[in-house]
Write a protein that holds these residues in place. Structure first.
Motif, short mmCIF file in Angstrom:
data_model
loop_
_atom_site.label_atom_id
_atom_site.label_comp_id
_atom_site.label_asym_id
_atom_site.label_seq_id
_atom_site.Cartn_x
_atom_site.Cartn_y
_atom_site.Cartn_z
N ILE A 239 43.91 36.59 43.87
CA ILE A 239 45.11 37.16 43.34
C ILE A 239 44.89 37.88 41.86
O ILE A 239 44.14 37.40 41.15
N ALA A 240 45.59 38.96 41.77
CA ALA A 240 45.39 39.72 40.75
C ALA A 240 46.77 39.60 39.88
O ALA A 240 47.74 39.90 40.17
N ILE A 241 46.48 39.29 38.65
CA ILE A 241 47.52 38.93 37.63
C ILE A 241 47.45 40.00 36.63
O ILE A 241 46.40 39.84 35.81
N ILE B 199 43.77 47.58 42.43
CA ILE B 199 42.85 46.63 43.01
C ILE B 199 43.07 46.29 44.37
O ILE B 199 44.17 46.09 44.63
N GLU B 200 42.02 45.83 45.11
CA GLU B 200 42.17 45.54 46.46
C GLU B 200 42.07 43.87 46.25
O GLU B 200 41.06 43.33 45.82
N ALA B 201 43.46 43.32 46.68
CA ALA B 201 43.55 41.75 46.64
C ALA B 201 44.40 41.21 47.62
O ALA B 201 45.16 42.16 48.54
N ASP B 202 44.66 40.09 47.73
CA ASP B 202 45.63 39.53 48.55
C ASP B 202 47.29 39.51 48.00
O ASP B 202 48.12 39.58 48.83
N VAL B 203 47.08 39.36 46.68
CA VAL B 203 48.46 39.28 45.74
C VAL B 203 48.22 39.89 44.71
O VAL B 203 47.30 39.75 43.87
N LEU B 204 49.26 40.75 44.25
CA LEU B 204 49.22 41.31 43.06
C LEU B 204 50.68 40.56 42.32
O LEU B 204 51.83 40.51 42.81
N SER B 205 50.22 39.98 41.00
CA SER B 205 51.30 39.15 40.44
C SER B 205 51.40 39.85 38.82
O SER B 205 50.73 39.68 38.07
N PRO B 206 52.61 40.81 38.96
CA PRO B 206 53.07 41.36 37.59
C PRO B 206 53.48 40.24 36.78
O PRO B 206 54.67 39.75 37.16
N CYS B 207 53.08 40.20 35.59
CA CYS B 207 53.53 39.11 34.58
C CYS B 207 53.63 39.84 33.34
O CYS B 207 53.49 38.77 32.31
#
Length: 349
Positions: A178-180, A231-239
Protein backbone atom coordinates in the motif's frame (compact mmCIF):
# COMPACT_ATOMS: atom_id res chain seq x y z
CA UNK A 1 -13.15 39.28 -9.61
CA UNK A 2 -15.11 36.42 -11.15
CA UNK A 3 -18.54 35.96 -9.57
CA UNK A 4 -18.75 32.66 -7.62
CA UNK A 5 -21.58 31.37 -9.82
CA UNK A 6 -19.31 31.65 -12.86
CA UNK A 7 -16.73 29.28 -11.36
CA UNK A 8 -16.70 25.83 -13.01
CA UNK A 9 -17.22 24.20 -9.59
CA UNK A 10 -20.31 26.23 -8.70
CA UNK A 11 -23.11 23.67 -8.34
CA UNK A 12 -26.26 25.61 -7.43
CA UNK A 13 -24.73 26.45 -4.07
CA UNK A 14 -27.23 28.05 -1.72
CA UNK A 15 -24.67 30.62 -0.65
CA UNK A 16 -21.05 31.64 -1.10
CA UNK A 17 -20.02 34.10 1.59
CA UNK A 18 -16.84 36.18 1.46
CA UNK A 19 -15.57 37.74 4.68
CA UNK A 20 -12.91 40.36 5.34
CA UNK A 21 -11.96 41.76 8.76
CA UNK A 22 -9.19 44.31 8.28
CA UNK A 23 -8.46 44.68 12.00
CA UNK A 24 -7.57 41.00 12.46
CA UNK A 25 -6.36 40.32 8.93
CA UNK A 26 -9.07 37.71 8.32
CA UNK A 27 -9.95 36.84 4.75
CA UNK A 28 -12.29 33.87 4.52
CA UNK A 29 -14.83 32.03 2.39
CA UNK A 30 -17.77 29.99 3.61
CA UNK A 31 -19.60 28.01 0.93
CA UNK A 32 -23.00 26.51 1.72
CA UNK A 33 -23.86 23.90 -0.88
CA UNK A 34 -27.04 22.38 0.55
CA UNK A 35 -29.17 22.55 3.70
CA UNK A 36 -31.72 20.04 2.38
CA UNK A 37 -30.97 17.53 5.14
CA UNK A 38 -29.96 20.00 7.86
CA UNK A 39 -27.36 22.66 8.70
CA UNK A 40 -24.44 22.74 6.27
CA UNK A 41 -21.64 20.95 8.12
CA UNK A 42 -18.00 20.85 7.09
CA UNK A 43 -14.64 21.77 8.52
CA UNK A 44 -12.59 24.90 8.01
CA UNK A 45 -9.30 24.79 6.13
CA UNK A 46 -6.45 27.22 6.94
CA UNK A 47 -4.26 27.36 3.88
CA UNK A 48 -2.06 29.67 1.83
CA UNK A 49 -3.24 30.17 -1.76
CA UNK A 50 -0.87 32.03 -4.11
CA UNK A 51 -4.01 32.85 -6.13
CA UNK A 52 -6.89 33.75 -3.74
CA UNK A 53 -9.41 32.65 -6.38
CA UNK A 54 -8.27 29.09 -5.68
CA UNK A 55 -9.67 29.44 -2.16
CA UNK A 56 -13.15 29.95 -3.61
CA UNK A 57 -12.69 26.95 -5.91
CA UNK A 58 -11.64 24.86 -2.90
CA UNK A 59 -14.63 26.00 -0.86
CA UNK A 60 -17.02 25.22 -3.73
CA UNK A 61 -15.60 21.76 -4.36
CA UNK A 62 -15.26 20.81 -0.72
CA UNK A 63 -18.73 22.00 0.29
CA UNK A 64 -20.34 19.95 -2.48
CA UNK A 65 -18.33 16.98 -1.30
CA UNK A 66 -19.61 17.55 2.24
CA UNK A 67 -23.24 17.51 1.04
CA UNK A 68 -22.56 14.13 -0.55
CA UNK A 69 -20.50 12.85 2.38
CA UNK A 70 -23.09 13.73 5.02
CA UNK A 71 -25.94 12.34 2.95
CA UNK A 72 -24.18 9.05 2.24
CA UNK A 73 -23.25 8.72 5.92
CA UNK A 74 -26.92 9.01 6.87
CA UNK A 75 -26.44 12.24 8.83
CA UNK A 76 -29.15 14.92 9.17
CA UNK A 77 -26.69 17.56 7.96
CA UNK A 78 -26.17 19.46 4.75
CA UNK A 79 -22.86 20.39 3.18
CA UNK A 80 -20.65 23.42 3.70
CA UNK A 81 -16.99 24.36 3.97
CA UNK A 82 -14.94 27.18 5.39
CA UNK A 83 -11.60 28.39 4.06
CA UNK A 84 -9.44 30.89 5.92
CA UNK A 85 -6.76 32.33 3.67
CA UNK A 86 -3.34 32.21 5.31
CA UNK A 87 -0.45 34.44 4.37
CA UNK A 88 2.78 32.88 3.12
CA UNK A 89 4.05 32.62 6.71
CA UNK A 90 0.79 30.89 7.74
CA UNK A 91 0.39 33.17 10.74
CA UNK A 92 -2.81 32.49 12.66
CA UNK A 93 -3.84 34.82 15.50
CA UNK A 94 -6.50 34.74 18.24
CA UNK A 95 -8.01 37.88 16.70
CA UNK A 96 -8.33 36.16 13.33
CA UNK A 97 -10.04 33.13 14.87
CA UNK A 98 -12.42 35.37 16.80
CA UNK A 99 -13.34 37.23 13.64
CA UNK A 100 -13.98 33.96 11.86
CA UNK A 101 -16.20 32.82 14.72
CA UNK A 102 -18.25 36.00 14.30
CA UNK A 103 -18.48 35.36 10.56
CA UNK A 104 -19.88 31.89 11.20
CA UNK A 105 -22.33 33.26 13.74
CA UNK A 106 -23.61 35.82 11.25
CA UNK A 107 -25.01 32.95 9.16
CA UNK A 108 -27.43 32.07 11.96
CA UNK A 109 -26.71 28.34 12.17
CA UNK A 110 -26.84 27.58 8.45
CA UNK A 111 -23.16 26.54 8.65
CA UNK A 112 -21.47 24.41 11.34
CA UNK A 113 -17.69 24.18 11.34
CA UNK A 114 -15.01 21.83 12.71
CA UNK A 115 -11.27 21.46 12.14
CA UNK A 116 -9.74 20.60 8.77
CA UNK A 117 -6.27 21.05 7.28
CA UNK A 118 -4.33 23.67 9.24
CA UNK A 119 -6.85 23.86 12.09
CA UNK A 120 -6.81 22.23 15.54
CA UNK A 121 -9.24 21.50 18.33
CA UNK A 122 -7.69 24.43 20.21
CA UNK A 123 -8.66 26.66 17.29
CA UNK A 124 -12.22 25.34 17.55
CA UNK A 125 -12.26 26.32 21.23
CA UNK A 126 -11.26 29.87 20.24
CA UNK A 127 -13.94 30.02 17.53
CA UNK A 128 -16.53 28.64 19.98
CA UNK A 129 -16.13 31.77 22.13
CA UNK A 130 -17.89 33.65 19.31
CA UNK A 131 -20.43 31.11 18.07
CA UNK A 132 -22.11 27.90 19.17
CA UNK A 133 -22.13 26.57 15.61
CA UNK A 134 -18.87 24.68 15.98
CA UNK A 135 -17.87 21.10 16.66
CA UNK A 136 -14.65 19.13 16.97
CA UNK A 137 -14.15 20.49 20.49
CA UNK A 138 -12.19 18.60 23.14
CA UNK A 139 -14.49 16.07 24.83
CA UNK A 140 -14.38 13.63 27.71
CA UNK A 141 -13.44 10.03 27.06
CA UNK A 142 -16.30 7.99 25.68
CA UNK A 143 -18.10 10.94 24.08
CA UNK A 144 -18.50 11.79 20.41
CA UNK A 145 -16.41 14.68 19.18
CA UNK A 146 -12.89 15.97 19.48
CA UNK A 147 -10.25 15.86 16.76
CA UNK A 148 -11.93 14.13 13.76
CA UNK A 149 -8.61 12.97 12.29
CA UNK A 150 -8.25 9.63 14.11
CA UNK A 151 -11.86 8.67 13.35
CA UNK A 152 -11.40 9.60 9.71
CA UNK A 153 -8.26 7.44 9.63
CA UNK A 154 -10.11 4.49 11.12
CA UNK A 155 -12.92 4.74 8.57
CA UNK A 156 -10.40 4.93 5.72
CA UNK A 157 -8.63 1.88 7.18
CA UNK A 158 -11.89 -0.09 7.11
CA UNK A 159 -12.53 1.12 3.56
CA UNK A 160 -9.05 0.13 2.36
CA UNK A 161 -9.56 -3.36 3.77
CA UNK A 162 -12.94 -3.55 1.99
CA UNK A 163 -11.24 -2.53 -1.26
CA UNK A 164 -8.59 -5.22 -0.75
CA UNK A 165 -11.33 -7.82 -0.31
CA UNK A 166 -13.21 -6.59 -3.37
CA UNK A 167 -10.24 -5.94 -5.66
CA UNK A 168 -7.70 -8.54 -4.57
CA UNK A 169 -9.87 -11.22 -2.97
CA UNK A 170 -7.87 -11.07 0.26
CA UNK A 171 -9.34 -10.96 3.76
CA UNK A 172 -6.31 -9.29 5.30
CA UNK A 173 -3.92 -6.44 4.55
CA UNK A 174 -0.97 -8.62 5.57
CA UNK A 175 1.66 -8.51 2.85
CA UNK A 176 -0.42 -6.16 0.67
CA UNK A 177 1.69 -3.33 -0.77
CA UNK A 178 0.00 0.00 0.00
CA UNK A 179 1.41 3.36 -1.08
CA UNK A 180 0.22 6.24 1.10
CA UNK A 181 0.46 9.82 -0.16
CA UNK A 182 0.48 12.09 2.90
CA UNK A 183 1.07 10.93 6.47
CA UNK A 184 -0.48 13.73 8.49
CA UNK A 185 -3.35 13.17 10.90
CA UNK A 186 -5.35 10.88 8.60
CA UNK A 187 -2.61 9.29 6.50
CA UNK A 188 -0.38 8.78 9.52
CA UNK A 189 -3.18 7.14 11.49
CA UNK A 190 -3.96 4.91 8.51
CA UNK A 191 -0.30 3.96 8.14
CA UNK A 192 -0.07 2.88 11.78
CA UNK A 193 -3.22 0.74 11.54
CA UNK A 194 -2.06 -0.95 8.33
CA UNK A 195 1.44 -1.50 9.69
CA UNK A 196 -0.09 -3.31 12.66
CA UNK A 197 -1.84 -5.60 10.15
CA UNK A 198 1.46 -6.47 8.49
CA UNK A 199 0.95 -4.48 5.29
CA UNK A 200 3.97 -3.57 3.16
CA UNK A 201 3.96 0.24 3.20
CA UNK A 202 5.58 2.86 1.01
CA UNK A 203 4.89 6.41 2.17
CA UNK A 204 5.57 9.99 1.24
CA UNK A 205 4.64 13.48 2.39
CA UNK A 206 5.22 17.05 1.25
CA UNK A 207 7.10 17.33 4.55
CA UNK A 208 9.75 14.69 3.91
CA UNK A 209 11.07 14.93 7.47
CA UNK A 210 7.66 13.77 8.66
CA UNK A 211 7.65 10.92 6.15
CA UNK A 212 11.11 9.82 7.26
CA UNK A 213 10.06 9.85 10.94
CA UNK A 214 6.92 7.87 10.18
CA UNK A 215 8.82 5.34 8.09
CA UNK A 216 11.26 4.74 10.93
CA UNK A 217 8.40 4.39 13.43
CA UNK A 218 6.39 1.77 11.52
CA UNK A 219 9.03 0.06 9.39
CA UNK A 220 7.87 1.53 6.07
CA UNK A 221 9.81 2.65 3.01
CA UNK A 222 9.75 6.36 2.20
CA UNK A 223 10.03 7.89 -1.27
CA UNK A 224 9.80 11.39 -2.69
CA UNK A 225 6.37 12.94 -3.40
CA UNK A 226 7.13 12.95 -7.14
CA UNK A 227 7.44 9.15 -7.19
CA UNK A 228 4.28 8.09 -5.38
CA UNK A 229 1.75 8.40 -8.24
CA UNK A 230 3.75 6.06 -10.46
CA UNK A 231 4.69 3.43 -7.92
CA UNK A 232 3.82 -0.20 -8.60
CA UNK A 233 1.72 -1.38 -5.66
CA UNK A 234 -1.55 -3.07 -4.75
CA UNK A 235 -3.23 0.06 -3.40
CA UNK A 236 -2.63 3.78 -3.83
CA UNK A 237 -4.03 5.67 -0.85
CA UNK A 238 -4.15 9.45 -1.42
CA UNK A 239 -4.33 11.15 1.98
CA UNK A 240 -3.07 14.66 1.22
CA UNK A 241 -4.76 17.42 -0.79
CA UNK A 242 -7.18 16.82 -3.65
CA UNK A 243 -7.28 16.88 -7.46
CA UNK A 244 -4.43 14.41 -7.78
CA UNK A 245 -6.28 12.01 -10.12
CA UNK A 246 -5.95 13.74 -13.48
CA UNK A 247 -5.88 12.64 -17.10
CA UNK A 248 -2.08 12.61 -16.96
CA UNK A 249 -1.67 10.90 -13.57
CA UNK A 250 -4.28 8.20 -14.25
CA UNK A 251 -2.37 7.07 -17.34
CA UNK A 252 0.68 6.53 -15.15
CA UNK A 253 -1.00 4.61 -12.32
CA UNK A 254 0.37 1.12 -11.67
CA UNK A 255 -2.13 -0.03 -9.05
CA UNK A 256 -5.42 -1.97 -9.27
CA UNK A 257 -6.99 0.00 -6.37
CA UNK A 258 -7.22 3.66 -5.33
CA UNK A 259 -8.61 4.12 -1.82
CA UNK A 260 -7.61 6.99 0.43
CA UNK A 261 -8.72 9.77 2.72
CA UNK A 262 -8.07 12.92 0.66
CA UNK A 263 -11.05 15.01 -0.34
CA UNK A 264 -11.87 15.66 -4.01
CA UNK A 265 -9.30 13.25 -5.40
CA UNK A 266 -10.75 13.44 -8.92
CA UNK A 267 -9.68 16.60 -10.73
CA UNK A 268 -12.73 16.39 -13.03
CA UNK A 269 -15.76 14.16 -13.47
CA UNK A 270 -14.16 12.76 -16.63
CA UNK A 271 -11.43 11.29 -14.46
CA UNK A 272 -13.97 8.91 -12.92
CA UNK A 273 -14.49 7.47 -16.41
CA UNK A 274 -10.74 7.24 -16.97
CA UNK A 275 -10.20 5.24 -13.78
CA UNK A 276 -13.11 2.96 -14.64
CA UNK A 277 -11.87 2.43 -18.19
CA UNK A 278 -8.54 1.25 -16.79
CA UNK A 279 -10.29 -1.24 -14.52
CA UNK A 280 -9.03 0.44 -11.36
CA UNK A 281 -11.26 -0.09 -8.32
CA UNK A 282 -11.97 3.34 -6.82
CA UNK A 283 -13.35 4.09 -3.36
CA UNK A 284 -15.27 7.39 -3.68
CA UNK A 285 -13.50 9.74 -1.30
CA UNK A 286 -16.51 11.22 0.45
CA UNK A 287 -17.75 7.74 1.32
CA UNK A 288 -14.52 6.23 2.61
CA UNK A 289 -13.42 9.32 4.58
CA UNK A 290 -16.73 10.03 6.38
CA UNK A 291 -15.52 8.91 9.82
CA UNK A 292 -14.49 12.37 10.98
CA UNK A 293 -17.73 14.11 10.06
CA UNK A 294 -19.72 11.29 11.68
CA UNK A 295 -17.77 11.96 14.87
CA UNK A 296 -18.18 15.74 14.98
CA UNK A 297 -21.75 15.75 13.64
CA UNK A 298 -22.92 13.48 16.44
CA UNK A 299 -21.09 15.76 18.88
CA UNK A 300 -22.91 18.82 17.52
CA UNK A 301 -26.28 17.06 17.47
CA UNK A 302 -25.75 15.91 21.05
CA UNK A 303 -27.00 12.37 20.66
CA UNK A 304 -24.00 10.14 20.24
CA UNK A 305 -21.29 8.52 22.30
CA UNK A 306 -18.16 6.75 21.06
CA UNK A 307 -20.03 3.48 20.65
CA UNK A 308 -22.53 5.15 18.31
CA UNK A 309 -19.72 6.82 16.35
CA UNK A 310 -17.89 3.52 15.92
CA UNK A 311 -21.06 1.69 14.90
CA UNK A 312 -21.75 4.25 12.17
CA UNK A 313 -18.14 4.28 10.97
CA UNK A 314 -18.23 0.48 10.77
CA UNK A 315 -20.90 0.78 8.07
CA UNK A 316 -18.50 2.51 5.65
CA UNK A 317 -17.43 -0.81 4.01
CA UNK A 318 -21.11 -1.72 3.51
CA UNK A 319 -21.78 1.54 1.67
CA UNK A 320 -18.70 1.02 -0.49
CA UNK A 321 -19.83 -2.51 -1.35
CA UNK A 322 -23.24 -1.18 -2.43
CA UNK A 323 -21.54 1.30 -4.74
CA UNK A 324 -19.14 -1.25 -6.22
CA UNK A 325 -21.95 -3.78 -6.73
CA UNK A 326 -24.07 -1.25 -8.62
CA UNK A 327 -21.04 -0.16 -10.62
CA UNK A 328 -20.38 -3.77 -11.64
CA UNK A 329 -24.03 -4.33 -12.51
CA UNK A 330 -24.55 -1.14 -14.53
CA UNK A 331 -21.09 -0.52 -15.96
CA UNK A 332 -21.07 3.01 -14.52
CA UNK A 333 -17.94 4.24 -12.69
CA UNK A 334 -18.09 3.90 -8.91
CA UNK A 335 -17.72 7.67 -8.50
CA UNK A 336 -20.70 8.26 -10.79
CA UNK A 337 -22.81 5.70 -8.92
CA UNK A 338 -21.98 7.39 -5.60
CA UNK A 339 -22.80 10.85 -6.97
CA UNK A 340 -26.18 9.66 -8.22
CA UNK A 341 -27.02 8.13 -4.84
CA UNK A 342 -25.99 11.29 -3.01
CA UNK A 343 -27.88 13.59 -5.38
CA UNK A 344 -31.07 11.66 -4.75
CA UNK A 345 -30.56 11.93 -1.01
CA UNK A 346 -30.18 15.74 -1.11
CA UNK A 347 -33.22 16.17 -3.34
CA UNK A 348 -31.37 16.88 -6.56
CA UNK A 349 -31.61 13.49 -8.21
Amino acid sequence: MTAPWNYPDFDDHEGVHLFRDAASGLTAVIAVHSTHLGPAAGGTRFWHYPDPADAITDALRLSRGMSFKNAMAGLPMGGGKGVVLADSARIKTPEMLAAFGRAIDSLGGRYVTAEDVGMTDADMVAIARETRHVSGLPVAAGHAGGDPGPTTAYGVYLGVKAAIRRGLGKDSAQGVHIAIQGVGSVGGGLARLLAADGAKLTITDADMARAIRMAAEIGAKHISPSEIMGIEADVLSPCALGAILTEESIVGLRVPIVAGGANNQLATQADADRLHARGILYAPDYVINAGGIINVALEYLGHGDRAEVEARVARIPERLEQIWAESAATGAPAATVADRMAMRLIGRG
